[in-house]
Design a protein around this motif. Structure first.
Motif, mmCIF file in Angstrom:
data_model
loop_
_atom_site.group_PDB
_atom_site.id
_atom_site.type_symbol
_atom_site.label_atom_id
_atom_site.label_comp_id
_atom_site.label_asym_id
_atom_site.label_seq_id
_atom_site.Cartn_x
_atom_site.Cartn_y
_atom_site.Cartn_z
ATOM 1 N N SER C 58 -19.407 -25.744 -22.236
ATOM 2 C CA SER C 58 -19.094 -24.380 -21.828
ATOM 3 C C SER C 58 -18.949 -23.465 -23.024
ATOM 4 C CB SER C 58 -17.833 -24.351 -20.980
ATOM 5 O OG SER C 58 -16.770 -24.907 -21.683
ATOM 6 N N GLU C 59 -18.831 -24.043 -24.222
ATOM 7 C CA GLU C 59 -18.749 -23.173 -25.401
ATOM 8 C C GLU C 59 -20.119 -22.683 -25.830
ATOM 9 O OE1 GLU C 59 -16.645 -25.294 -28.401
ATOM 10 O OE2 GLU C 59 -14.929 -25.665 -27.113
ATOM 11 N N TYR C 60 -21.185 -23.252 -25.248
ATOM 12 C CA TYR C 60 -22.531 -22.820 -25.612
ATOM 13 C C TYR C 60 -23.140 -21.881 -24.590
ATOM 14 C CZ TYR C 60 -22.670 -26.399 -29.201
ATOM 15 O OH TYR C 60 -22.419 -27.165 -30.308
ATOM 16 N N ARG C 61 -22.419 -21.588 -23.520
ATOM 17 C CA ARG C 61 -22.972 -20.768 -22.467
ATOM 18 C C ARG C 61 -22.053 -19.582 -22.236
ATOM 19 N NH1 ARG C 61 -24.414 -25.836 -21.772
ATOM 20 N NH2 ARG C 61 -26.148 -26.427 -20.459
ATOM 21 N N ASN C 62 -22.614 -18.477 -21.791
ATOM 22 C CA ASN C 62 -21.734 -17.340 -21.552
ATOM 23 C C ASN C 62 -21.056 -17.493 -20.198
ATOM 24 O OD1 ASN C 62 -23.270 -16.173 -19.445
ATOM 25 N ND2 ASN C 62 -24.556 -15.101 -20.900
ATOM 26 N N TYR C 63 -20.210 -16.527 -19.871
ATOM 27 C CA TYR C 63 -19.304 -16.717 -18.743
ATOM 28 C C TYR C 63 -20.025 -16.839 -17.416
ATOM 29 C CZ TYR C 63 -15.391 -15.936 -21.794
ATOM 30 O OH TYR C 63 -14.464 -16.059 -22.798
ATOM 31 N N GLN C 65 -23.272 -18.017 -17.198
ATOM 32 C CA GLN C 65 -24.038 -19.254 -17.245
ATOM 33 C C GLN C 65 -23.161 -20.467 -17.058
ATOM 34 O OE1 GLN C 65 -25.720 -18.758 -21.085
ATOM 35 N NE2 GLN C 65 -27.708 -18.129 -20.297
ATOM 36 N N ASN C 66 -21.869 -20.293 -17.244
ATOM 37 C CA ASN C 66 -20.967 -21.428 -17.074
ATOM 38 C C ASN C 66 -20.756 -21.794 -15.627
ATOM 39 O OD1 ASN C 66 -20.120 -22.562 -19.457
ATOM 40 N ND2 ASN C 66 -18.789 -20.848 -19.920
ATOM 41 N N GLN C 297 -24.502 -10.643 -19.292
ATOM 42 C CA GLN C 297 -23.714 -11.194 -20.399
ATOM 43 C C GLN C 297 -22.434 -10.390 -20.545
ATOM 44 O OE1 GLN C 297 -24.890 -11.714 -24.298
ATOM 45 N NE2 GLN C 297 -26.163 -13.497 -23.897
ATOM 46 N N SER C 322 -10.564 -16.639 -25.496
ATOM 47 C CA SER C 322 -11.749 -15.839 -25.754
ATOM 48 C C SER C 322 -11.579 -15.125 -27.087
ATOM 49 C CB SER C 322 -11.938 -14.832 -24.625
ATOM 50 O OG SER C 322 -12.718 -13.749 -25.062
ATOM 51 N N LYS C 327 -19.344 -15.771 -25.177
ATOM 52 C CA LYS C 327 -19.120 -17.172 -24.827
ATOM 53 C C LYS C 327 -17.654 -17.520 -25.043
ATOM 54 C CE LYS C 327 -23.723 -18.226 -26.174
ATOM 55 N NZ LYS C 327 -24.673 -18.852 -26.992
#
Lengths: 176, 205, 372
Positions: C58-63, C65-66, C297, C322, C327
């Motif tokens: 989840s640290e590699y995807r934005n909110y 995309q999570n 995004q 955050s 992300k």
């Protein structure tokens, strides 16, 4: 099947035996194969290897609406020595991979593998995770790939039907 | 309003809006279905919660422990940072005196730029009425090194056992005094750095 | 087991057995058992077979995309896990959710609660050998999946509750099908009670088995039906109300005994309460928009938040840090099955082997969720 051309030319008895062999194989072999395949494809018992999300759809497929049991796919909760199908549902992690290979090796022949869900085909949604195998066909041979995330229960049953087609046309008695 | 359940509510006062389900008659000892805490089951939407209760909590903790630093006070959350050697005393105070007895989760964060790890214990309250919606976030910071050591709070809240194991394997923080500190979720042959550290890059990226 | 034990006369009496990870009764989870004849001496859970690294991913995807991968840990109850996530992100961003979206969130959350509890009760029946329960529950569950699929578009992966509201509005005329299903289901739940909970066989196997006392439940951090069956009437929907829950009239079911029978019965009562909530929600849903325009995004201001909701399996909590970028810097998932896992070695100690299935599955433990 032995071709007639491979019969050595030393004697007509061998030729006669070869021709009788051909006739017998056509007369008995083909129906025998048909019966054996018929028995196998209508009684595919899957190993109970629940994984992640796809197992919920397998549960629905075995339930009363989609009813995979009418195709012979009976979730026999016995030992895996009595099963001939392994449906790898969902994500296979690095911790499970050696166990999956062990389970596959413990199953007796003939055995078939259905890779269900995107995670077991290519790693799926979890392609960048540190603990996920990107597809199971690196460790066990797969017969049918059922894509989806998760595939609908009808897709899984279609995958089983494809596998049944494959078995119906298999030419060796070993089943693979 | 609820026509289909009227047979269950039959025989109850019209003014009583709480629904109590029937118990099966086979049980010899009567077991009662209790209703939830003493909040009205329906009513006007509650007013936005104020911070008076959480400020009281923060004042109590800060008054008793001068080394505790209150990070923020929100309507239902209080964050307290204490140095690691004091955390057990503060935890016992929070559990016994303030009545926060239900550990929710333990989370660790890697602040790589500040070269620190932070471990936060999120504690809720069940037994004491009037504070069931409050959560105290008990935080501690340690230096970012290979195996930083902090005391374990397993004898304060028994639920911390598995949460601390997970923080240990994901970040590499050693909890001293933990009865059984070994890996929980990662595979047995994991030989890389703990994966939730910021200098660990996932193989697919 | 220390080395002194290995040379004692009792050493060969204790046999260590692995329950799982390939086991019809354990799912993707392994419990190492040490058995003395028929009794369990010690049990040690060994999770991690489905550990997919959700928190790191989840640290590699934005909110936004999570959302799809965060709903997969507990796919049975995908709205429950997403509700907590959306609450957390909305609190960070300061979003004001439109009222129709709040009602739709509650509708999906309660539908998913019924879906999850049906699976739970079905497998609970299957584990003790009552296959009627699994065929009935799996079939009835499909009716609710149909309702959810008509609203959200997919069968189990709804991905419906997102930061900013819900993804889309429900179709017109859904109330008709919903009320038909709910009316039929009320009578159906009475039948469940008759064939399963009042069944003398299930009562024999589950009453007094796996008793969890109130103090232990609180000390070990249990949540959900496990906590409520041990005499603690604690439900986040009532204790810390969120969303549109203050506007609904429902009760919190809890029992005092703390045994397997109580845990199953609390789940049945929760389904009854969910049906009540659904009726009220479908009747009183206000019109209006259902989603805030956040963009693909959304930028979330720096800060941290801790939000919790009552999912079907228990209390689901999210801790999100955050740093102002699209992300999350850190996303900590507090899943109810992980919280309940500590109860497993405590309850399995000293029971017979035949009692392991009702005790273990009775905790509503979903291995995929606990491994996140």
């Amino acid at each position: 099947m032995v071709e007639a051309a491979q019969v050595p030319k030393t004697g007509e008895v061998n030729v006669l035996v070869g021709k009788v062999n051909e006739i017998l194989q056509d007369a008995i072999g083909a129906p025998l194969r048909y019966i054996v395949n018929w028995g196998r494809l209508y009684s595919l018992w899957p190993v109970h290897l629940e994984t992640a999300c796809c197992s919920v759809e397998v549960g629905a497929a075995s339930g009363s609406r989609f009813d995979a049991e009418r195709f012979g796919v009976l979730e026999a909760f016995g030992s895996l020595r009595q099963c001939d199908l392994i449906i790898v549902m969902g994500t296979v992690t690095r911790k499970l991979a050696p166990r999956l290979k062990l389970i596959y090796d413990q199953m007796p022949e003939p055995k078939w593998v259905i890779a269900m869900g995107a995670c077991s085909i290519t790693g799926g949604l979890y392609f960048d995770s540190y603990n996920v195998l990107r597809g199971i066909d690196d460790i066990i041979p797969v017969d049918v790939y059922v894509p989806g995330c998760p595939p609908r229960a009808e897709s899984l049953i279609q995958g089983v039907a494809l596998l049944q087609d494959k078995i119906r046309h298999s030419t060796s008695l070993r089943g693979t | 309003m609820q026509p289909a359940d009227s047979e269950k509510n039959a025989g109850m006062n019209a003014g009583q809006k709480r629904a109590v389900a029937k118990t099966p008659p086979v049980t010899p000892a009567p077991s009662v279905i209790e209703v939830g805490p003493s909040v009205p089951t329906k009513g006007p939407a509650p007013a936005p919660p104020d911070t008076s209760r959480t400020f009281d909590l923060a004042d109590e903790i800060a008054g008793r422990f001068p080394s505790a630093k209150i990070d923020y006070v929100r309507p239902r959350r209080v964050k307290v940072t204490v140095p690691p050697d004091k955390i057990k005393v503060v935890a016992l105070y929070i559990r016994d005196v303030l009545g926060f007895d239900h550990l929710n989760v333990v989370g660790g964060t890697d602040y790589i730029q500040q070269k620190e790890f932070e471990v936060i214990y999120f504690v809720g309250s069940i037994s004491r009425p009037g504070q069931q919606d409050l959560v105290i976030q008990l935080a501690e910071r340690v230096e970012r090194e290979d195996s930083p050591k902090v005391p374990s709070l397993t004898d304060v809240w028994g639920a911390a056992e598995y949460h601390e194991r997970e923080t240990f394997e994901m970040l590499g923080i050693v909890f001293e005094g933990h009865p059984d500190l070994r890996r929980l979720l990662l595979p047995e042959d994991w030989n890389d750095i703990p994966p939730l550290r910021k200098d660990y890059v996932s193989p697919g990226r | 087991m220390s080395t002194a034990f290995e040379y004692s006369p009792d050493a060969d009496r204790i046999m260590s057995v692995s329950l799982g990870p390939q086991h019809p009764g354990a799912g993707h989870f392994r419990i190492r058992l040490w058995l003395d004849g028929d009794l369990v001496v010690k049990a040690d859970p060994d999770p991690g077979y489905v550990h997919r690294g959700e928190e790191k991913m989840s640290e590699y995807r934005n909110y936004i995309q999570n959302v799809p991968h965060l709903e997969r840990p507990v796919i049975l109850d995908s709205s429950g896990i997403l509700f907590a996530y959306s609450l957390a992100v909305d609190q960070l961003m300061g979003n004001k959710i439109p009222p129709r979206a709040e009602y739709l969130r509650v509708i999906m959350a309660e539908l998913n609660r019924i879906i999850s509890h049906e699976y739970y009760l079905g497998i609970l029946g299957l584990f003790v050998g009552q296959t009627t329960m699994i065929t009935w529950c799996m079939g009835d569950r499909d009716l609710f999946i149909d309702l959810g699929a008509r609203i959200a578009g997919a069968r189990v992966t709804f991905a419906y509750i997102i930061p900013g509201g819900v993804r889309n509005d429900m179709p017109e005329g859904l109330q008709v099908q919903a009320f038909e299903t709910l009316d039929w289901f009320d009578k159906r739940m009475d039948e469940y009670e008759k064939i399963f909970f009042k069944n003398p066989l299930w009562e024999e196997r589950s009453k007094g088995v796996g008793v969890l006392s109130r103090e232990d439940a609180i000390k070990l951090g249990a949540t959900g039906t496990v906590l409520r069956a041990s005499g603690v009437a604690h439900d986040i929907r009532k204790a810390e109300p969120y969303g549109a829950y203050p506007e609904f009239d429902f009760a919190v079911a809890s029992l005092k005994e703390g045994d397997c029978w109580a845990r199953g019965y609390v789940a049945l009562q929760e389904m009854r309460e969910s049906v009540k909530i659904l009726r009220q929600a479908f009747k009183n849903i206000p019109p209006g928009p259902v989603r805030l325009k956040l963009g693909p995004q959304p930028r979330v201001p720096a800060g941290e938040v801790y939000a919790r909701t009552e999912a079907a399996h228990g209390e689901m909590s999210y801790f999100i840090v955050s740093d102002g970028s699209p992300k999350p810097y850190r996303l900590k998932l507090g899943v109810p099955s992980f919280k309940n896992m500590r109860v497993i070695p405590h309850l399995l100690k000293g029971i017979h082997i035949a009692d392991i299935p009702p005790v273990y599955w009775g905790l509503n433990y979903w291995p995929v969720e606990a491994d996140h």
